[in-house]
Design a protein around this motif. Sequence first.
Motif, PDB file in Angstrom:
ATOM      1  N   HIS A 142       0.872  -1.185   0.000  1.00 16.86           N
ATOM      2  CA  HIS A 142       0.000   0.000   0.000  1.00 16.86           C
ATOM      3  C   HIS A 142       0.903   1.227   0.000  1.00 16.86           C
ATOM      4  CE1 HIS A 142      -3.326   2.727   0.844  1.00 16.86           C
ATOM      5  NE2 HIS A 142      -2.513   3.310   1.717  1.00 16.86           N
ATOM      6  N   GLY A 143       0.610   2.147  -0.916  1.00 19.69           N
ATOM      7  CA  GLY A 143       1.383   3.381  -0.981  1.00 19.69           C
ATOM      8  C   GLY A 143       0.475   4.581  -1.131  1.00 19.69           C
ATOM      9  N   GLU A 144       0.956   5.698  -0.636  1.00 20.44           N
ATOM     10  CA  GLU A 144       0.254   6.975  -0.779  1.00 20.44           C
ATOM     11  C   GLU A 144       1.292   8.031  -1.111  1.00 20.44           C
ATOM     12  OE1 GLU A 144      -1.843   7.776   2.867  1.00 20.44           O
ATOM     13  OE2 GLU A 144      -2.889   5.854   2.794  1.00 20.44           O
ATOM     14  N   ILE A 145       1.014   8.767  -2.185  1.00 16.83           N
ATOM     15  CA  ILE A 145       1.879   9.881  -2.555  1.00 16.83           C
ATOM     16  C   ILE A 145       1.047  11.145  -2.604  1.00 16.83           C
ATOM     17  CG2 ILE A 145       3.601   8.554  -3.812  1.00 16.83           C
ATOM     18  CD1 ILE A 145       2.109   9.409  -6.421  1.00 16.83           C
ATOM     19  N   LYS A 146       1.742  12.269  -2.481  1.00 17.73           N
ATOM     20  CA  LYS A 146       1.098  13.569  -2.639  1.00 17.73           C
ATOM     21  C   LYS A 146       1.773  14.303  -3.792  1.00 17.73           C
ATOM     22  CE  LYS A 146      -0.797  15.886   0.593  1.00 17.73           C
ATOM     23  NZ  LYS A 146      -1.166  16.705   1.730  1.00 17.73           N
ATOM     24  N   ILE A 147       0.946  14.837  -4.656  1.00 16.68           N
ATOM     25  CA  ILE A 147       1.381  15.750  -5.701  1.00 16.68           C
ATOM     26  C   ILE A 147       0.649  17.045  -5.392  1.00 16.68           C
ATOM     27  CG2 ILE A 147       1.424  16.261  -8.160  1.00 16.68           C
ATOM     28  CD1 ILE A 147       1.375  13.206  -8.651  1.00 16.68           C
ATOM     29  N   ASN A 148       1.401  18.025  -4.918  1.00 11.61           N
ATOM     30  CA  ASN A 148       0.807  19.235  -4.323  1.00 11.61           C
ATOM     31  C   ASN A 148      -0.111  18.776  -3.194  1.00 11.61           C
ATOM     32  OD1 ASN A 148       2.226  21.006  -6.029  1.00 11.61           O
ATOM     33  ND2 ASN A 148       0.740  20.662  -7.651  1.00 11.61           N
ATOM     34  N   ASP A 149      -1.404  19.091  -3.236  1.00 12.62           N
ATOM     35  CA  ASP A 149      -2.309  18.671  -2.164  1.00 12.62           C
ATOM     36  C   ASP A 149      -3.064  17.388  -2.489  1.00 12.62           C
ATOM     37  OD1 ASP A 149      -1.621  20.835  -0.580  1.00 12.62           O
ATOM     38  OD2 ASP A 149      -3.200  22.112  -1.403  1.00 12.62           O
ATOM     39  N   ALA A 150      -2.901  16.878  -3.704  1.00 15.31           N
ATOM     40  CA  ALA A 150      -3.635  15.689  -4.133  1.00 15.31           C
ATOM     41  C   ALA A 150      -2.966  14.423  -3.610  1.00 15.31           C
ATOM     42  CB  ALA A 150      -3.717  15.638  -5.648  1.00 15.31           C
ATOM     43  N   VAL A 151      -3.772  13.474  -3.185  1.00 15.24           N
ATOM     44  CA  VAL A 151      -3.292  12.182  -2.706  1.00 15.24           C
ATOM     45  C   VAL A 151      -3.659  11.115  -3.731  1.00 15.24           C
ATOM     46  CG1 VAL A 151      -3.485  10.443  -0.889  1.00 15.24           C
ATOM     47  CG2 VAL A 151      -3.562  12.873  -0.294  1.00 15.24           C
TER      48      VAL A 151
END
Length: 128
Positions: free
Chosen positions: A50-59
Amino acid sequence: MKIPPHYLPVMPYLILDKSAEFLQYTKKVFGAREQMIVPDGDDPNRQIMHGEIKINDAVIMFAQSTDTWKQKPAGMFLFVEDVDRIYNAGIEQGGTSLQKPERKEYGYAAGFEDPFGNQWWITEAEYL
């Protein structure tokens, strides 16, 4: 409804054949930041459960595909500061052009597909 502060009401969840490679691609192309990475097993070089990234404020959430959970890429639309830089980085990192950068009625835009089957539609925010 109470949503944790580091999440949004709607977030894409991608199932990918090469989850660890996807993480590196998004860091190089978009400057993505890790929010949570849960490796598959004890070996940190293995794929990501399971991974979570942020691009600016988007997840964006993602996980390694399995025999039960087959790959499910997606198409995503992003407002960005520099279409040319991100488009070129996307292609240089193994992506395929879908639409070269050009001025549209809604702004300066481009599109590319990453090596994992996801489509990225990027637009510089312009209010005409």
